[in-house]
Design a protein around this motif. Structure first.
Motif, PDB file in Angstrom:
ATOM      1  N   ASN A  16       3.895   7.762   3.567  1.00 51.71           N
ATOM      2  CA  ASN A  16       4.887   8.813   3.300  1.00 51.71           C
ATOM      3  C   ASN A  16       5.756   9.077   4.519  1.00 51.71           C
ATOM      4  O   ASN A  16       6.968   9.265   4.417  1.00 51.71           O
ATOM      5  CB  ASN A  16       4.203  10.108   2.874  1.00 51.71           C
ATOM      6  N   ALA A  17       5.123   9.107   5.687  1.00 53.15           N
ATOM      7  CA  ALA A  17       5.874   9.355   6.914  1.00 53.15           C
ATOM      8  C   ALA A  17       6.835   8.214   7.205  1.00 53.15           C
ATOM      9  O   ALA A  17       7.941   8.429   7.718  1.00 53.15           O
ATOM     10  CB  ALA A  17       4.924   9.566   8.088  1.00 53.15           C
ATOM     11  N   HIS A  18       6.433   6.980   6.886  1.00 49.15           N
ATOM     12  CA  HIS A  18       7.320   5.832   7.095  1.00 49.15           C
ATOM     13  C   HIS A  18       8.517   5.898   6.147  1.00 49.15           C
ATOM     14  O   HIS A  18       9.654   5.633   6.548  1.00 49.15           O
ATOM     15  CB  HIS A  18       6.545   4.537   6.889  1.00 49.15           C
ATOM     16  N   LYS A  19       8.266   6.231   4.897  1.00 48.45           N
ATOM     17  CA  LYS A  19       9.356   6.369   3.932  1.00 48.45           C
ATOM     18  C   LYS A  19      10.325   7.466   4.381  1.00 48.45           C
ATOM     19  O   LYS A  19      11.553   7.305   4.313  1.00 48.45           O
ATOM     20  CB  LYS A  19       8.799   6.695   2.546  1.00 48.45           C
ATOM     21  N   TYR A  20       9.752   8.579   4.837  1.00 55.60           N
ATOM     22  CA  TYR A  20      10.567   9.701   5.299  1.00 55.60           C
ATOM     23  C   TYR A  20      11.402   9.284   6.518  1.00 55.60           C
ATOM     24  O   TYR A  20      12.608   9.543   6.580  1.00 55.60           O
ATOM     25  CB  TYR A  20       9.661  10.876   5.653  1.00 55.60           C
ATOM     26  N   GLY A  21      10.742   8.649   7.486  1.00 54.56           N
ATOM     27  CA  GLY A  21      11.441   8.244   8.703  1.00 54.56           C
ATOM     28  C   GLY A  21      12.523   7.221   8.443  1.00 54.56           C
ATOM     29  O   GLY A  21      13.589   7.244   9.064  1.00 54.56           O
TER      30      GLY A  21
ATOM     31  N   GLY B  62       8.148  -2.589  -2.095  1.00 52.91           N
ATOM     32  CA  GLY B  62       6.837  -3.202  -1.906  1.00 52.91           C
ATOM     33  C   GLY B  62       5.811  -2.647  -2.866  1.00 52.91           C
ATOM     34  O   GLY B  62       6.004  -1.598  -3.474  1.00 52.91           O
ATOM     35  N   PRO B  63       4.692  -3.364  -3.037  1.00 52.91           N
ATOM     36  CA  PRO B  63       3.660  -2.957  -3.999  1.00 52.91           C
ATOM     37  C   PRO B  63       2.919  -1.704  -3.577  1.00 52.91           C
ATOM     38  O   PRO B  63       2.840  -1.382  -2.383  1.00 52.91           O
ATOM     39  CB  PRO B  63       2.719  -4.164  -4.039  1.00 52.91           C
TER      40      PRO B  63
ATOM     41  N   MET C  52       0.822  -1.221   0.000  1.00 50.87           N
ATOM     42  CA  MET C  52       0.000   0.000   0.000  1.00 50.87           C
ATOM     43  C   MET C  52       0.855   1.270   0.000  1.00 50.87           C
ATOM     44  O   MET C  52       0.516   2.276   0.620  1.00 50.87           O
ATOM     45  CB  MET C  52      -0.964   0.019   1.179  1.00 50.87           C
ATOM     46  N   GLY C  53       1.977   1.210  -0.697  1.00 52.08           N
ATOM     47  CA  GLY C  53       2.883   2.354  -0.742  1.00 52.08           C
ATOM     48  C   GLY C  53       2.295   3.584  -1.386  1.00 52.08           C
ATOM     49  O   GLY C  53       2.849   4.675  -1.264  1.00 52.08           O
ATOM     50  N   ASN C  54       1.153   3.421  -2.082  1.00 51.65           N
ATOM     51  CA  ASN C  54       0.506   4.574  -2.702  1.00 51.65           C
ATOM     52  C   ASN C  54      -0.274   5.403  -1.691  1.00 51.65           C
ATOM     53  O   ASN C  54      -0.667   6.528  -1.982  1.00 51.65           O
ATOM     54  CB  ASN C  54      -0.441   4.116  -3.824  1.00 51.65           C
ATOM     55  N   LEU C  55      -0.521   4.856  -0.491  1.00 51.48           N
ATOM     56  CA  LEU C  55      -1.262   5.604   0.524  1.00 51.48           C
ATOM     57  C   LEU C  55      -0.392   6.686   1.155  1.00 51.48           C
ATOM     58  O   LEU C  55       0.789   6.453   1.451  1.00 51.48           O
ATOM     59  CB  LEU C  55      -1.768   4.665   1.626  1.00 51.48           C
ATOM     60  N   GLU C  56      -0.984   7.828   1.394  1.00 49.18           N
ATOM     61  CA  GLU C  56      -0.240   8.922   2.019  1.00 49.18           C
ATOM     62  C   GLU C  56       0.296   8.525   3.390  1.00 49.18           C
ATOM     63  O   GLU C  56       1.345   8.993   3.811  1.00 49.18           O
ATOM     64  CB  GLU C  56      -1.137  10.154   2.155  1.00 49.18           C
TER      65      GLU C  56
ATOM     66  N   ASN D  36       2.876  16.728   7.156  1.00 55.20           N
ATOM     67  CA  ASN D  36       2.534  15.953   5.953  1.00 55.20           C
ATOM     68  C   ASN D  36       3.138  16.573   4.703  1.00 55.20           C
ATOM     69  O   ASN D  36       3.487  15.870   3.751  1.00 55.20           O
ATOM     70  CB  ASN D  36       1.010  15.849   5.798  1.00 55.20           C
ATOM     71  N   GLU D  37       3.278  17.891   4.695  1.00 58.44           N
ATOM     72  CA  GLU D  37       3.919  18.570   3.562  1.00 58.44           C
ATOM     73  C   GLU D  37       5.400  18.209   3.510  1.00 58.44           C
ATOM     74  O   GLU D  37       5.977  18.031   2.433  1.00 58.44           O
ATOM     75  CB  GLU D  37       3.753  20.085   3.698  1.00 58.44           C
ATOM     76  N   ILE D  38       6.016  18.055   4.678  1.00 59.54           N
ATOM     77  CA  ILE D  38       7.428  17.670   4.745  1.00 59.54           C
ATOM     78  C   ILE D  38       7.603  16.245   4.252  1.00 59.54           C
ATOM     79  O   ILE D  38       8.565  15.918   3.537  1.00 59.54           O
ATOM     80  CB  ILE D  38       7.950  17.803   6.198  1.00 59.54           C
ATOM     81  N   TYR D  39       6.677  15.364   4.608  1.00 61.45           N
ATOM     82  CA  TYR D  39       6.798  13.949   4.250  1.00 61.45           C
ATOM     83  C   TYR D  39       6.513  13.684   2.770  1.00 61.45           C
ATOM     84  O   TYR D  39       6.903  12.632   2.263  1.00 61.45           O
ATOM     85  CB  TYR D  39       5.809  13.116   5.072  1.00 61.45           C
ATOM     86  N   ALA D  40       5.815  14.591   2.117  1.00 65.65           N
ATOM     87  CA  ALA D  40       5.395  14.347   0.733  1.00 65.65           C
ATOM     88  C   ALA D  40       6.609  14.076  -0.152  1.00 65.65           C
ATOM     89  O   ALA D  40       7.626  14.761  -0.067  1.00 65.65           O
ATOM     90  CB  ALA D  40       4.617  15.529   0.201  1.00 65.65           C
ATOM     91  N   PRO D  41       6.519  13.066  -1.029  1.00 66.87           N
ATOM     92  CA  PRO D  41       7.682  12.729  -1.880  1.00 66.87           C
ATOM     93  C   PRO D  41       7.945  13.809  -2.910  1.00 66.87           C
ATOM     94  O   PRO D  41       7.094  14.602  -3.239  1.00 66.87           O
ATOM     95  CB  PRO D  41       7.244  11.426  -2.556  1.00 66.87           C
TER      96      PRO D  41
END
Length: 342
Positions: free
Chosen positions: A60-65, A81-82, A53-57, A337-342
């Motif tokens: 984003n925080a997990h990817k950032y962290g 992951g998908p 579920m990497g498309n879910l916002e 959330n703006e900071i985490y956005a890819p």
């Protein structure tokens, strides 16, 4: 005479300071060279986070962290992951990660189908930390994440207060998935403390927003006196919000969601959603990587040889804090959330 004595004292102090500084510089030099020798370049070490579920916002925080943790520890951190909730694709991504022989992996342990891959990684000498969800029957090193029960309990307590302890409540969830069942149990435990609150139905959202909207609408029509919805994930929260708007029940039906997605936060800002429970998501990813890194390099000497003894000298569980978001603090979460956005 007095001036001469003061001058003598001043010279003595300066001489003493000079001697101290010389000694300190000598010690600092020795320590610096020791530190330089100890500061090994580990940038080639790769740690892989396997999710779905990497498309879910939300992720984003997990990817950032995860990236932030890699930078902080001087290692390579990779997220795979998908994009959708596809367990077969997630297993395939996990197997591909194992083939790369990373220094460690973190995995969103959402379903038992992942158990063989977790054990396979550990048997190949790759430590595994489960994150967000847990599969404690596996050989994983540790679990890092929220108490699923606490997430529900915090949400339930805040909703009960908003209802003044009375009203019919419906739960939107994903039944038969362990982590969501635990959240539902937390909600129910909070409501049990208020005799005036009754759970009238549990609706299955299937982790799909359209399904969640239709399910919420059906419940509203079946229970015209419904006072509130709670969601065990963000699709439940946004599904309830959309249903309440479309049926003209804003302000009459309170909603407590889960997670800090921007769409949910905006609905709090608009007065449609009452509040939401936010996991400590960016920090969760950091502590997962920190746990793996410490296992590799900073184990306390529980035995003379921890690896040979087959012991784990680190934590088996790291529970991160949960926070409640409402109109009083949501702007801080929106900005993050703006900071985490890819």
């Amino acid at each position: 005479m007095v001036r001469r004595n003061y001058l003598t004292i001043a010279l003595a102090i300066l001489l003493g300071l000079a001697l101290v500084m010389t000694a300190c510089q000598s010690g600092t030099g020795d320590q610096a060279s020791e530190g330089a020798a100890a500061a090994e370049d580990r940038s080639a070490d790769e740690y892989i986070y396997v999710s779905a579920m990497g498309n879910l916002e939300f992720f984003n925080a997990h990817k950032y962290g995860w990236e932030w943790a890699g930078d902080a520890l001087g290692v390579t951190s990779t997220y795979v992951g998908p994009a959708e909730y596809d367990m077969n694709a997630m297993v395939a991504a996990f197997d591909q990660a194992i083939a790369k022989k990373p220094k460690g992996t973190a995995v969103f342990a959402v379903e038992p189908i992942l158990e063989p891959s977790i054990n396979k990684a550990v048997e190949a000498g790759i430590p595994v930390v489960t994150i967000l969800g847990d599969l404690p029957g596996t050989k994983r090193l540790a679990f890092v994440g929220s108490s699923q029960y606490e997430l529900g309990y915090i949400g339930g307590q805040n909703l009960a207060e908003a209802l003044n302890g009375e009203g019919e409540v419906a739960i939107l969830s994903i039944p038969s998935v362990g982590m969501f069942d635990e959240r539902e149990a937390g909600f129910r435990a909070a409501f049990d403390e208020y005799p005036g609150i009754e759970v009238v139905q549990v609706g299955d959202t299937g982790a799909d927003t359209v399904t969640a909207i239709n399910t919420a609408k059906d419940i509203l029509q079946r229970f015209p006196d419904l006072a509130a919805f709670v969601g065990t994930d963000s699709t439940g929260g946004i599904g309830a919000a959309t249903a309440v708007e479309e049926l003209g029940r804003v302000g009459e039906v309170k909603i407590v969601s889960m997670d800090r997605n921007s769409d949910v936060l905006e609905k709090i800002k608009e007065g449609v959603v009452t509040g939401t429970v936010a996991q400590n998501d960016a920090a969760m990813a950091f502590w997962a990587l920190q746990t793996l890194y410490n296992y590799n390099y900073n184990q306390a000497p529980l035995t003379s040889d921890n690896a040979a003894a087959g012991v784990n000298a680190g934590p088996s569980s790291v529970t991160t804090a949960a926070n409640y978001v409402d109109e009083s603090n949501l702007e801080y979460f929106l900005k993050a959330n703006e900071i985490y956005a890819p």
